[in-house]
Design an enzyme around this catalytic site. Structure first.
Site, short mmCIF file in Angstrom:
data_model
loop_
_atom_site.label_atom_id
_atom_site.label_comp_id
_atom_site.label_asym_id
_atom_site.label_seq_id
_atom_site.Cartn_x
_atom_site.Cartn_y
_atom_site.Cartn_z
N HIS A 87 54.48 141.65 -11.44
CA HIS A 87 53.73 140.62 -11.26
C HIS A 87 52.47 140.49 -12.47
O HIS A 87 52.05 141.41 -12.66
CB HIS A 87 53.01 140.55 -9.90
N ASP A 90 50.09 138.10 -11.81
CA ASP A 90 48.73 137.85 -11.35
C ASP A 90 47.89 139.27 -10.96
O ASP A 90 48.58 140.30 -10.84
CB ASP A 90 48.86 137.21 -10.04
N ASP A 134 47.99 147.23 -13.26
CA ASP A 134 48.75 146.53 -12.30
C ASP A 134 48.53 144.97 -12.40
O ASP A 134 47.39 144.14 -11.85
CB ASP A 134 47.82 146.86 -10.83
N GLU A 190 51.42 137.90 -6.21
CA GLU A 190 51.69 139.18 -5.15
C GLU A 190 50.37 139.62 -4.70
O GLU A 190 50.34 140.34 -3.42
CB GLU A 190 52.18 140.22 -6.16
N GLU A 191 49.39 139.72 -5.18
CA GLU A 191 47.91 140.08 -4.78
C GLU A 191 47.33 139.21 -3.72
O GLU A 191 46.70 140.17 -2.94
CB GLU A 191 46.86 140.23 -6.01
N HIS A 219 42.43 147.85 -8.67
CA HIS A 219 41.89 146.94 -7.64
C HIS A 219 40.28 147.34 -7.81
O HIS A 219 39.55 146.60 -7.26
CB HIS A 219 42.36 147.12 -6.32
#
Length: 451
Positions: free
Chosen positions: A90, A92, A123, A156-157, A423
């Site tokens: 992903h 995003d 990520d 996705e996030e 994150h």
């Protein structure tokens, strides 16, 4: 690095990989369009589409998914009769949080102490680069021995389910014999790991109201019901004395029987302050891979600076609940809502809105694809054996793919090892891991094709 023609090719491609990752990281592709420009995500999607076209993908599309975001699809035909492998990542990313807390700018890839720093570096924009490196290495050798589909998700996030719903409406699009999800990570740098389970998640916006408007605490405090205090009491009910998650009716005693996570290593990875105890009971692996976990990820209340002596009329929070395999995320959502309703004090008015959900996932680790992955990892990581671990996070698409294509073999690898701090502030990727996992994926595709 291992002495192998594929490894030598990947090594030669690493400078280009760094340049491309820098270009991708520069897009502020957070799929929260109230805070970040939609054009940033659209720019990242176009970049990926152009990259796939440049690699010879014959069917490249920008998919407008039902949640208002875009996913990127590409198809690279393989030899006649070849198996089809779907590669997922992903583009995003999470918001950068406090940009001033980053050592270097979050959307500018920066090398420091042998790692590459930037939001999305691990990520999961790095996962897209991993897929490209693997395919380029095979093309430079004797060609790509399988048909390849690539899907790069744009939300996705956010957990808003756009790609899942699109796939359900177009079930033929992502059909494949095997799926490689490039969005997890090794247990630690240098230890090759596949993720065998994912916790699912549900996210609720919780609002509490008690008064028509704020009141002076000196005149009304003591009898007037404080909405913020009511919300705090309700949220506190979600934790036992030892910090374990307690949602009425939701089991919390699961046991993890795979790779274990040393407690001191976890404290170091999580950067737990000295003297602060870990929450919950059981092994660390039990707590983060086999049991539910609730987190209050946001709360609206007056800031300390500028606060007035008032009884609050309303307050709200965003609550995330992670659930292990064996628990239905929809049922967990209902239990969480009922629990909050039962534990909101003083007859305060409670409103709950679901804003995201994803089902947990458990892989079939006895499949031929897993044997091919083990063989590939043994070459890319000399002297190491492939390990099985869980993942506390969720990748909602996994269960959708498993439902749509029950015979497909799904494997989860990636760049989000503990040092990556995904994150969080100062997210980074290990270029050595990017190189080794790109070698792994290339050798896996070759071995899977021959198996």
């Amino acid at each position: 690095m291992p002495s192998h023609p594929v490894a030598e090719t990947v090594a030669s491609l690493m400078p280009r990989a760094k340049e491309e990752l820098a270009e991708l990281v520069a897009f502020q592709s957070v799929a929260d369009f109230d805070q970040f420009p939609r054009s940033e995500s659209e720019g990242a999607a176009r970049w990926i589409a152009d990259a796939l076209s440049a690699e010879g993908f014959t069917d490249v599309r920008l998919l407008d998914t039902p949640d208002g975001t875009q996913s990127v699809y590409g198809h690279l035909p393989g030899p006649e009769g070849a198996k089809t492998v779907l590669l997922y990542a992903h583009y995003d990313v999470q918001p950068p949080l406090d940009e001033s807390a980053w050592t270097t700018a979050p959307f500018e890839l920066t090398e420091r102490d042998g790692r590459w720093y930037g939001r999305g570096a691990a990520d999961c924009k790095g996962g897209l680069i991993m897929h490209l490196l693997a395919l380029r290495a095979l093309k430079a050798a004797d060609g790509v021995p399988v048909a390849v589909k690539v899907i790069a998700e744009g939300s996705e996030e956010q957990g808003t389910g756009g790609l899942e719903r699109y796939a359900e409406e177009h079930p033929e699009l992502l059909a494949a014999d095997a799926v490689v999800i490039g969005d997890t990570g090794n247990f630690r740098v240098g230890l090759p790991t596949v993720t065998a389970t994912l916790r699912g998640m549900t996210m609720l916006r919780v609002e509490v109201d008690t008064l028509e408007g704020n009141l002076h605490s000196g005149q009304f405090g003591g009898a007037a019901p404080d909405a913020l205090a009511a919300l705090i009491r309700a949220l506190d009910s979600l934790r036992a004395e030892d910090g374990s998650t307690t949602v009425d009716g939701l089991p919390g005693d699961g046991v993890w029987d795979g790779l274990q996570y040393d407690e001191e290593q976890f404290r170091a990875d999580a950067k737990v302050l000295d003297g602060v105890r870990l929450t919950g009971s059981g092994t660390v692996a039990d707590r983060i891979w086999a049991r539910p976990a609730v987190t209050v990820i946001g709360i609206d209340c007056p800031p300390v600076v500028g606060a007035t002596p008032s009884v609050q009329a309303g307050a709200r929070a965003l609550v995330s609940l992670r659930v292990p395999p064996g628990v239905d995320a929809g049922e967990a959502t209902k239990l969480l809502q009922v629990h909050l309703e039962a534990h909101t004090p003083w007859g305060a008015r409670l409103r709950v809105q679901q804003v995201g959900q994803g089902q947990p996932f458990r892989a079939d680790t006895d499949s031929p694809a897993y044997r091919a992955m083990a063989e590939a990892m043994a070459v890319a990581y000399p002297g190491e054996r492939m390990q099985y671990a869980g993942q506390g996070g969720s990748i909602p698409l996994c269960n959708t793919l498993a439902t749509l294509y029950p015979k497909a073999e799904i494997l989860l690898i990636g760049l989000s090892e503990p040092e990556a701090q995904i994150h969080a502030v100062d997210e980074s990727v290990s270029p050595e891991e990017l190189e080794r996992l790109s070698i792994t994926e290339a050798l896996f595709l070759r071995g899977y094709a021959a198996g």
